[in-house]
Scaffold this active site. Structure first.
Site, PDB file in Angstrom:
ATOM      1  N   GLY A 183      49.254  38.280  40.480  1.00  0.00           N
ATOM      2  CA  GLY A 183      48.729  39.707  40.551  1.00  0.00           C
ATOM      3  C   GLY A 183      49.016  40.769  39.507  1.00  0.00           C
ATOM      4  O   GLY A 183      48.192  41.713  39.161  1.00  0.00           O
ATOM      5  N   HIS A 192      27.835  50.599  36.781  1.00  0.00           N
ATOM      6  CA  HIS A 192      27.073  49.999  35.580  1.00  0.00           C
ATOM      7  C   HIS A 192      27.658  50.223  34.422  1.00  0.00           C
ATOM      8  O   HIS A 192      28.308  51.615  34.192  1.00  0.00           O
ATOM      9  CB  HIS A 192      25.673  50.592  35.927  1.00  0.00           C
ATOM     10  CG  HIS A 192      25.446  52.054  35.607  1.00  0.00           C
ATOM     11  ND1 HIS A 192      25.443  52.734  34.364  1.00  0.00           N
ATOM     12  CD2 HIS A 192      25.676  53.167  36.170  1.00  0.00           C
ATOM     13  CE1 HIS A 192      25.387  53.818  34.295  1.00  0.00           C
ATOM     14  NE2 HIS A 192      25.828  54.259  35.603  1.00  0.00           N
TER      15      HIS A 192
END
Ligand SMILES: CC(C)(COP(=O)(O)OP(=O)(O)OC[C@H]1O[C@@H](n2cnc3c(N)ncnc32)[C@H](O)[C@@H]1OP(=O)(O)O)[C@@H](O)C(=O)NCCC(=O)NCCS
Length: 222
Positions: free
Chosen positions: A73, A142
């Protein structure tokens, strides 16, 4: 359907999440676990520990398996491990994982070895670097561009056109407003909202986020 064999490096809690995604992915099969800190032969993730990273070249040859996913992680450690394994095994192929309940825009690009967890949304034009980690229910809007090994924690949100430097961390529940840039290995703390760019190695906390100190890439944050 032909199934590709995959080896996983790491066997902790994060590895259990990745193993679950792998089991849900058509065409992939976990064949063994690599762990530098556990004994070979120990059961792990429904298979067993086969050896350490130093043993990988032999294990890959024996199993005729070149696909590897890194279940580590910590961003900087994951990047270091990738470099180390590449120096040991020049034919390694980094497996990326996409949970079937994640949403990935048709034109988003996902780098080798990146992991996208359940409920995450990666929107149009986003570019996810190698070994990135998009955690549970995170949103990457986006045209974001994520440097290699960077991560968005559970429930983290990147507005449109955000840039994350190599190894940068957006911790759980943190947000970055659109078009900002976080420098390499910067850490936006849990619950914080970035409203300005963050310099490389900065630790920033709170709403609005303020830089409290600078960190070493290798220090603990999980
Ligand atoms: C950034 C982080 C590592 C803490 O940073 P730190 O510099 O090590 O902070 P410390 O723990 O030394 O605490 C220093 C001070 O900041 C406060 N603090 C710590 N984290 C904070 C946060 N996220 N937001 C606001 N304040 C915070 C502490 O309460 C402490 O305040 P005090 O001096 O008044 O007692 C931690 O908040 C974080 O975000 N960890 C990542 C969690 C995560 O994403 N996990 C993923 C799980 S999948």
């Amino acid at each position: 359907m032909r199934q590709e064999s995959v080896l996983m490096v790491g066997s902790g809690g994060h590895a259990r999440v990745l193993a679950d995604i792998l089991h849900l992915s058509n065409g992939l099969r976990l064949v063994g676990v690599i762990d530098d800190f556990e004994m070979a032969g120990t059961p792990a993730l429904g298979v067993e520990i086969l050896g350490t990273c130093e043993d990988l070249p032999r294990i890959m040859r024996q199993l005729e398996c070149c696909r590897v996913v890194l279940a580590v992680g910590h961003n900087a450690r994951r990047l270091d491990l990738a470099a180390r394994i590449e120096s040991l095994c020049n034919d390694v192929v980094w497996q990326s994982l996409l949970h079937p309940a994640a949403v990935l825009a048709g034109d988003a690009v996902v780098g080798e070895g990146a992991v996208i967890m359940a409920g995450a949304i990666v929107n149009a034009g986003a570019q996810i670097g190698r070994h990135c980690l998009i955690n549970t229910s995170a949103i990457v809007e986006h045209d974001c561009k994520l440097g290699d090994g960077s991560s968005v924690g559970p429930g983290g949100v990147l507005g449109g056109n955000v840039r994350l430097g190599v190894g940068a961390i957006v911790a759980l529940g943190a947000g970055v407003i659109n078009a900002l840039e976080l420098g390499e290995h910067a850490l936006l703390g849990a619950g914080a909202t970035a409203v300005r760019d963050l310099p490389a190695y900065a630790v920033a906390l709170g709403v609005p986020a303020r830089t409290t100190r600078f960190r070493d890439a290798g220090e603990e944050y999980l």
